[in-house]
Design a protein around this motif. Structure first.
Motif, PDB file in Angstrom:
ATOM      1  N   ILE A   1      25.856 -94.260 118.896  1.00  0.00           N
ATOM      2  CA  ILE A   1      24.557 -93.858 118.342  1.00  0.00           C
ATOM      3  C   ILE A   1      23.512 -93.887 119.448  1.00  0.00           C
ATOM      4  CG2 ILE A   1      22.689 -94.595 116.811  1.00  0.00           C
ATOM      5  CD1 ILE A   1      24.838 -95.537 114.843  1.00  0.00           C
TER       6      ILE A   1
ATOM      7  N   LEU B   1      24.075 -86.301 116.740  1.00  0.00           N
ATOM      8  CA  LEU B   1      24.668 -86.679 115.460  1.00  0.00           C
ATOM      9  C   LEU B   1      24.138 -85.833 114.301  1.00  0.00           C
ATOM     10  CD1 LEU B   1      24.836 -90.560 115.802  1.00  0.00           C
ATOM     11  CD2 LEU B   1      26.757 -88.993 115.602  1.00  0.00           C
TER      12      LEU B   1
ATOM     13  N   PRO C   1      27.384 -82.960 114.096  1.00  0.00           N
ATOM     14  CA  PRO C   1      27.954 -84.211 113.557  1.00  0.00           C
ATOM     15  C   PRO C   1      29.482 -84.270 113.618  1.00  0.00           C
ATOM     16  CG  PRO C   1      27.088 -82.826 111.795  1.00  0.00           C
ATOM     17  CD  PRO C   1      26.656 -82.197 113.078  1.00  0.00           C
TER      18      PRO C   1
ATOM     19  N   SER D   1      30.677 -84.753 117.095  1.00  0.00           N
ATOM     20  CA  SER D   1      30.363 -86.108 117.555  1.00  0.00           C
ATOM     21  C   SER D   1      31.397 -87.116 117.080  1.00  0.00           C
ATOM     22  CB  SER D   1      28.981 -86.537 117.056  1.00  0.00           C
ATOM     23  OG  SER D   1      27.983 -85.707 117.586  1.00  0.00           O
TER      24      SER D   1
ATOM     25  N   THR E   1      27.642 -92.120 110.936  1.00  0.00           N
ATOM     26  CA  THR E   1      26.859 -91.091 110.248  1.00  0.00           C
ATOM     27  C   THR E   1      26.665 -91.368 108.763  1.00  0.00           C
ATOM     28  OG1 THR E   1      28.822 -89.843 109.672  1.00  0.00           O
ATOM     29  CG2 THR E   1      27.816 -89.338 111.783  1.00  0.00           C
TER      30      THR E   1
END
Lengths: 287, 321
Positions: B160, B183, B187, B190, B266
């Motif tokens: 993160i 992110l 997403p 990632s 996430t």
């Protein structure tokens, strides 16, 4: 040299160029891989020691202040203690029960023993915490162990037990039964024989299972996350998640120092196992 | 089963006087098995482990299958007296766009990060390491292993921080001050790259052991015949370690399929784009309290897990035969 060298040159120099290019390609690839694996970890090494940590990794303005201040947070010490309690309790349960079971299976020929063991191992791989999330939650709720460490320990032990039995039986099979027979003839009980004769011999196997269980439980997030409600009972895995998902500005001095403290034990255990037994043998055991 | 994930060395065990086989024969044939440990004793030794496994592993699995055909809810009327609704939950799931989305996201996640990512990168690393014993190799190997053993909630935050849009390390390194919120913008990519980073160690260690089983003389012959590294890999190494590759593929897929860790990065978002099945079950069953429906999804996952495991066993038994 000149004349002869010139004559051989075309093929030779092509080979030299090719090998140089291969070499360069090798180093570029290694460098890229090194950057890929190291980059996320730089922050964990730099930020905890930085006077004003940010999200970017950089050379720290060195201080130990973050480690002093981290303990002012009321959740830090209890959460690490909770992780330790869960890890040690699960470890004792898995090592003891798996060793007893593996010993019995190794010394007594029950019909269908090996099949049973494989089915158990299969089960532990197939029945994951995520697939069985609902019944695990309901079961622990119904027997009144929701929001207790006992519930978490029992669920984690159930998942880790089959692999523990499987590996320990391997160790037990490779030790001779003759000493035990002598001990039994001399009048020792089965439990005494196990404790005084078998355990010292299979100690490396017990150590492997112990370290493996501790590492698994220490990092596990899902089971304590769904089974514990009180923040005071939460282990470090859950508290870490709460630290960075709670609203407002992330408290980076706290998070960085806490991440470091929480990660150090597994790194130390890896270094211990690697030095003592060599890691690669055991690499595959981790789930 | 040579590529067993649970192979152990039994390092300090003293060699049995007559070898390993004798001890087994003794226990089996001439002497009664009750000599070391009676059947009763054996039963009491086995009981604790069997009890724990039975109650906390096998029973929940069977219960999932039963709960999956009820309309049990965490609260309300259906909490007190759940009705058996048969395969309604499964039918409902199959027509539920959010379930189909989770299934699709999971498929991409497993394919991208496990089948392709971890397996290929793990093989690549093991191949790079095969004749390389310098400090550089050790450093890289330790990095890959650390990525695997550091607790999940810590590595999730490391990613993160690195992927942050304003001050993350990745954006700081990219030229032009792009400031991408990785992110949020990418997403899926990632969490796939994250999981490759997180889990490649297992495949690397497995393939490291596998490459040792390739006879050096075969490689030497190929080299003398003028085969480069690539040809050696494709023509000699890959066919030899085919079993290990299948093992890695199946185990890594099974684990990735059941992985809850994307939640830590996430929480399934943004807009359910990274909601893999484990996160979907958590949201439906625990957050929204639809226990029966959640259990049905769990049962579907169990069946898929079982299918993967059975393929694995089939492959192992074919190799043994």
């Amino acid at each position: 040299m000149t004349a002869a060298g010139a004559a051989v040159a075309p093929g030779n120099s092509r080979r030299v160029v090719k090998s140089v290019l291969t070499r360069i390609g090798f180093y570029v690839m290694v460098l890229l891989l090194g950057v890929f694996f190291a980059l996320p970890m730089l922050w964990l090494l730099a930020a905890p020691f930085d006077r004003t940590p940010t999200l970017a990794a950089g050379v720290p303005d060195f201080t130990f202040d973050n480690f002093v201040r981290v303990f002012e947070n009321p959740f830090v010490l209890p959460s690490l203690r909770n992780s330790l309690i869960l890890a040690l309790a699960t470890m004792v349960l898995v090592v003891t029960a798996a060793a007893l079971c593996a010993y019995a299976l190794s010394r007594v020929h029950l019909p269908g023993r090996d099949i049973l063991l494989y089915v158990l191992l299969l089960f532990s791989a197939v029945v994951s915490g995520t697939a069985a999330m609902v019944p695990l939650f309901l079961l622990i709720f119904e027997i009144g162990l929701i929001n207790t460490h006992t519930g978490v320990v029992l669920v984690l032990a159930g998942g880790l037990m089959p692999a523990g039995i499987f590996i320990l039986k391997d160790f037990m099979d490779s030790t001779p039964a003759s000493y035990e027979e002598s001990a039994r003839v001399a009048g020792a009980s089965a439990l005494q024989t196990l404790r005084d004769i078998v355990v010292p011999v299979v100690r490396p196997g017990l150590a492997v299972i112990a370290v493996w269980t501790v590492v698994q439980v220490w990092g596990d997030f899902l089971i304590p996350f769904i089974l514990l409600r009180d923040p005071e009972l939460a282990p470090a895995a859950v508290v870490m998640f709460n630290f960075y998902t709670e609203g407002g500005q992330a408290n980076l001095p706290l998070i960085s120092a806490y991440s470091f403290l929480y990660s150090v034990p597994v790194v130390v255990m890896y270094l211990f196992v690697n030095r003592r037994y060599g890691f690669r043998f055991y690499g595959g055991i981790k789930r | 089963m040579s590529p067993s994930p649970v192979r152990s060395p039994a390092v300090d065990a003293p060699p049995a006087p007559g070898g390993k086989g004798r001890a087994r024969e003794d226990a089996g044939s001439q002497r009664s098995p009750a000599e070391v440990l009676g059947v009763k004793g054996a039963a009491s030794f086995v009981a604790p482990a069997v009890g724990i496994v039975g109650v906390f592993l096998i029973f929940p699995a069977l219960w999932t299958l039963y709960l999956g055909i009820t309309n049990l809810r965490l609260t309300g009327l259906a909490a007190a007296e759940p009705q058996v609704v048969g395969l309604d939950n499964v039918t409902q799931a199959l027509s539920d766009p959010s379930f189909l989305n989770a299934l699709w996201v999971t498929a991409i996640f497993v394919l991208g990060s496990a089948v392709i990512g971890q397996t290929v990168l793990g093989l690549g690393l093991a191949w790079l390491f095969r004749n390389w014993h310098g400090w550089g190799r050790q450093a890289l190997e330790v990095l890959v292993i650390f990525a695997w053993i550091i607790p999940g909630s810590v590595v999730a935050f490391l990613w993160i921080a690195m992927l942050d849009g304003e001050s993350g390390t990745l954006n700081a390194l990219l030229p032009g001050g792009v400031g991408i919120e990785w992110l949020l913008t990418y997403p899926m990519l990632s969490i796939i790259v994250f999981n490759i980073w997180r889990g490649t160690a297992f495949a690397m260690l497995l393939f490291g052991a596998a490459l040792n089983t390739v006879p050096p003389s075969h490689l030497e012959t190929a080299r003398l015949a003028g085969a480069g590294a690539w040809r050696q890999l494709v023509d000699i190494v890959l066919p030899t370690i085919r079993g290990h590759i299948l093992t890695a593929l199946l185990l890594v897929s099974l684990w990735t399929f059941n992985l809850f860790t994307p939640f830590l990065l996430t929480r399934g978002g943004p807009n359910f784009q990274t909601e893999v099945l484990p996160i979907y079950i958590y949201r439906v069953a625990i957050s929204q309290g639809e226990l029966g429906f959640g259990a049905a999804i769990g049962a579907i996952m169990l069946v898929i897990n079982l299918a993967i495991a059975l393929v694995y066993i089939h492959v192992l038994s074919e190799r043994a035969a």
